[in-house]
Design a protein around this motif. Structure first.
Motif, PDB file in Angstrom:
ATOM      1  N   GLY A  48      21.709  19.000   5.591  1.00 25.11           N
ATOM      2  CA  GLY A  48      21.379  17.908   6.513  1.00 25.11           C
ATOM      3  C   GLY A  48      21.458  16.574   5.792  1.00 25.11           C
ATOM      4  N   LEU A  49      21.195  15.493   6.509  1.00 21.62           N
ATOM      5  CA  LEU A  49      21.331  14.160   5.921  1.00 21.62           C
ATOM      6  C   LEU A  49      20.304  13.200   6.493  1.00 21.62           C
ATOM      7  CD1 LEU A  49      23.197  12.364   4.091  1.00 21.62           C
ATOM      8  CD2 LEU A  49      24.395  11.727   6.185  1.00 21.62           C
ATOM      9  N   ILE A  50      19.756  12.385   5.608  1.00 21.32           N
ATOM     10  CA  ILE A  50      18.916  11.248   6.013  1.00 21.32           C
ATOM     11  C   ILE A  50      19.618   9.995   5.494  1.00 21.32           C
ATOM     12  CG2 ILE A  50      16.693  10.093   5.804  1.00 21.32           C
ATOM     13  CD1 ILE A  50      15.475  12.883   5.257  1.00 21.32           C
ATOM     14  N   ASP A  51      19.893   9.070   6.395  1.00 16.30           N
ATOM     15  CA  ASP A  51      20.555   7.818   6.033  1.00 16.30           C
ATOM     16  C   ASP A  51      19.680   6.662   6.505  1.00 16.30           C
ATOM     17  OD1 ASP A  51      22.243   5.668   5.541  1.00 16.30           O
ATOM     18  OD2 ASP A  51      23.610   6.120   7.188  1.00 16.30           O
ATOM     19  N   ALA A  52      18.979   6.030   5.566  1.00 17.89           N
ATOM     20  CA  ALA A  52      18.221   4.812   5.880  1.00 17.89           C
ATOM     21  C   ALA A  52      19.143   3.644   5.534  1.00 17.89           C
ATOM     22  CB  ALA A  52      16.947   4.752   5.059  1.00 17.89           C
ATOM     23  N   PHE A  53      19.320   2.716   6.473  1.00 25.03           N
ATOM     24  CA  PHE A  53      20.345   1.693   6.273  1.00 25.03           C
ATOM     25  C   PHE A  53      19.884   0.315   6.708  1.00 25.03           C
ATOM     26  CE2 PHE A  53      21.057   3.721  10.371  1.00 25.03           C
ATOM     27  CZ  PHE A  53      21.137   2.649  11.239  1.00 25.03           C
ATOM     28  N   MET A  84      20.811   4.222   1.954  1.00 31.51           N
ATOM     29  CA  MET A  84      20.071   5.102   1.051  1.00 31.51           C
ATOM     30  C   MET A  84      20.209   6.504   1.640  1.00 31.51           C
ATOM     31  SD  MET A  84      16.758   2.803  -0.101  1.00 31.51           S
ATOM     32  CE  MET A  84      15.739   3.571   1.084  1.00 31.51           C
ATOM     33  N   LEU A  85      20.856   7.396   0.899  1.00 27.74           N
ATOM     34  CA  LEU A  85      21.229   8.709   1.419  1.00 27.74           C
ATOM     35  C   LEU A  85      20.437   9.815   0.732  1.00 27.74           C
ATOM     36  CD1 LEU A  85      24.919   7.712   1.184  1.00 27.74           C
ATOM     37  CD2 LEU A  85      23.777   8.207   3.344  1.00 27.74           C
ATOM     38  N   ALA A  86      20.020  10.805   1.526  1.00 28.04           N
ATOM     39  CA  ALA A  86      19.243  11.921   0.987  1.00 28.04           C
ATOM     40  C   ALA A  86      19.506  13.184   1.800  1.00 28.04           C
ATOM     41  CB  ALA A  86      17.750  11.593   1.025  1.00 28.04           C
ATOM     42  N   LEU A  87      19.293  14.328   1.166  1.00 29.15           N
ATOM     43  CA  LEU A  87      19.335  15.595   1.880  1.00 29.15           C
ATOM     44  C   LEU A  87      18.101  15.695   2.762  1.00 29.15           C
ATOM     45  CD1 LEU A  87      20.340  17.913  -1.088  1.00 29.15           C
ATOM     46  CD2 LEU A  87      21.774  17.330   0.878  1.00 29.15           C
ATOM     47  N   GLN A  88      18.231  16.276   3.938  1.00 28.72           N
ATOM     48  CA  GLN A  88      17.082  16.462   4.815  1.00 28.72           C
ATOM     49  C   GLN A  88      16.304  17.709   4.423  1.00 28.72           C
ATOM     50  OE1 GLN A  88      16.612  19.016   7.448  1.00 28.72           O
ATOM     51  NE2 GLN A  88      14.593  18.144   7.800  1.00 28.72           N
ATOM     52  N   ASN A  89      16.972  18.715   3.883  1.00 31.83           N
ATOM     53  CA  ASN A  89      16.310  19.976   3.568  1.00 31.83           C
ATOM     54  C   ASN A  89      16.751  20.474   2.194  1.00 31.83           C
ATOM     55  OD1 ASN A  89      14.619  22.220   4.153  1.00 31.83           O
ATOM     56  ND2 ASN A  89      15.164  22.012   6.310  1.00 31.83           N
ATOM     57  N   ASN A  90      16.197  21.598   1.770  1.00 33.30           N
ATOM     58  CA  ASN A  90      16.462  22.147   0.445  1.00 33.30           C
ATOM     59  C   ASN A  90      17.852  22.763   0.348  1.00 33.30           C
ATOM     60  OD1 ASN A  90      13.884  21.625  -0.743  1.00 33.30           O
ATOM     61  ND2 ASN A  90      13.065  23.242   0.545  1.00 33.30           N
ATOM     62  N   VAL A  91      18.566  22.390  -0.714  1.00 32.35           N
ATOM     63  CA  VAL A  91      19.856  22.978  -1.052  1.00 32.35           C
ATOM     64  C   VAL A  91      19.686  23.572  -2.447  1.00 32.35           C
ATOM     65  CG1 VAL A  91      22.283  22.497  -1.570  1.00 32.35           C
ATOM     66  CG2 VAL A  91      21.168  21.365   0.353  1.00 32.35           C
ATOM     67  N   VAL A  92      20.060  24.840  -2.600  1.00 34.58           N
ATOM     68  CA  VAL A  92      19.854  25.498  -3.887  1.00 34.58           C
ATOM     69  C   VAL A  92      20.963  25.162  -4.859  1.00 34.58           C
ATOM     70  CG1 VAL A  92      18.505  27.382  -2.921  1.00 34.58           C
ATOM     71  CG2 VAL A  92      20.976  27.633  -3.133  1.00 34.58           C
ATOM     72  N   VAL A  93      20.615  25.244  -6.131  1.00 31.09           N
ATOM     73  CA  VAL A  93      21.561  25.052  -7.212  1.00 31.09           C
ATOM     74  C   VAL A  93      22.317  26.369  -7.393  1.00 31.09           C
ATOM     75  CG1 VAL A  93      21.778  24.501  -9.664  1.00 31.09           C
ATOM     76  CG2 VAL A  93      19.988  23.420  -8.302  1.00 31.09           C
ATOM     77  N   ALA A  94      23.617  26.297  -7.508  1.00 32.84           N
ATOM     78  CA  ALA A  94      24.438  27.518  -7.597  1.00 32.84           C
ATOM     79  C   ALA A  94      24.024  28.416  -8.752  1.00 32.84           C
ATOM     80  CB  ALA A  94      25.909  27.133  -7.721  1.00 32.84           C
ATOM     81  N   SER A  95      23.692  27.846  -9.897  1.00 33.78           N
ATOM     82  CA  SER A  95      23.336  28.645 -11.071  1.00 33.78           C
ATOM     83  C   SER A  95      21.907  29.187 -11.015  1.00 33.78           C
ATOM     84  CB  SER A  95      23.521  27.817 -12.338  1.00 33.78           C
ATOM     85  OG  SER A  95      22.670  26.682 -12.296  1.00 33.78           O
ATOM     86  N   SER A  96      21.072  28.640 -10.114  1.00 35.51           N
ATOM     87  CA  SER A  96      19.676  29.064 -10.025  1.00 35.51           C
ATOM     88  C   SER A  96      19.229  29.048  -8.567  1.00 35.51           C
ATOM     89  CB  SER A  96      18.801  28.127 -10.869  1.00 35.51           C
ATOM     90  OG  SER A  96      17.436  28.466 -10.726  1.00 35.51           O
TER      91      SER A  96
END
Length: 177
Positions: free
Chosen positions: A72-77, A95-107
């Motif tokens: 997801g995406l949060i865009d404050a502008f 100012m851009l941010a993920l809305q939810n958790n995205v896992v790191v591929a290695s962990s």
């Protein structure tokens, strides 16, 4: 599917030629740390993507599910616009941010930091005649390590994009009727 988008903004026109807009776009994402989401799609996707006009002109986020790894995406502008007779100039700060958790591929137990970075856009145009205009614009993206993990590249080097164009619209036929 259980996805949503919330968009809120306000625009003021304090001076004759100037307009300022402050807002936020909130597009839901799928929490990858929650195993209950394995068979659910919670990432919002625009049916006919026109995201170039909304989430920065550098086009890092044209397809929200793919371009955020379903986060997801949060865009404050903040946007500014100056329009005079033949001249227009626009600027935007995102100012851009993920809305939810995205896992790191290695962990798979670790989520990325949600901050993706900031983007600054400036573009304008000048109409020489009703049939001829020029435009010029550019963008700088200051991505974070999370942006690098999702999109690739090097977060230590700002993304840059510049464009120029000439528009010619000849009138081949005109009628007084």
């Amino acid at each position: 599917i259980s996805a949503y988008m919330i968009s809120a903004y306000g625009t003021v026109n304090p001076f004759e030629y100037w307009k300022f807009t402050l807002g936020i776009d909130y597009l839901s994402g799928t929490d990858q740390l929650n195993s209950e989401n394995a068979d659910k799609q919670k990432t919002f996707f625009t049916l006919y993507p026109s995201n170039h006009a909304f989430y920065g002109i550098a086009d890092y986020f044209l397809n929200i599910p793919n371009d955020t790894k379903n986060g997801g995406l949060i865009d404050a502008f903040f946007k500014a616009n100056c329009t005079m007779d033949k001249f227009k100039i626009n600027g935007a700060f995102h100012m851009l941010a993920l809305q939810n958790n995205v896992v790191v591929a290695s962990s798979p137990e670790t989520a990325l930091d949600k901050n993706l970075g900031t983007e600054i856009d400036v573009w304008g145009s000048y109409n020489f005649e009703p049939e001829v205009s020029i435009m010029l614009g550019g963008s700088l993206m200051f991505g974070t390590e999370s942006m690098e993990a999702i999109k690739g590249g090097d977060s230590g080097i700002p993304g840059k994009w510049i464009y120029a164009g000439i528009t010619f619209k000849p009138v081949f036929f005109s009628s007084q009727k």
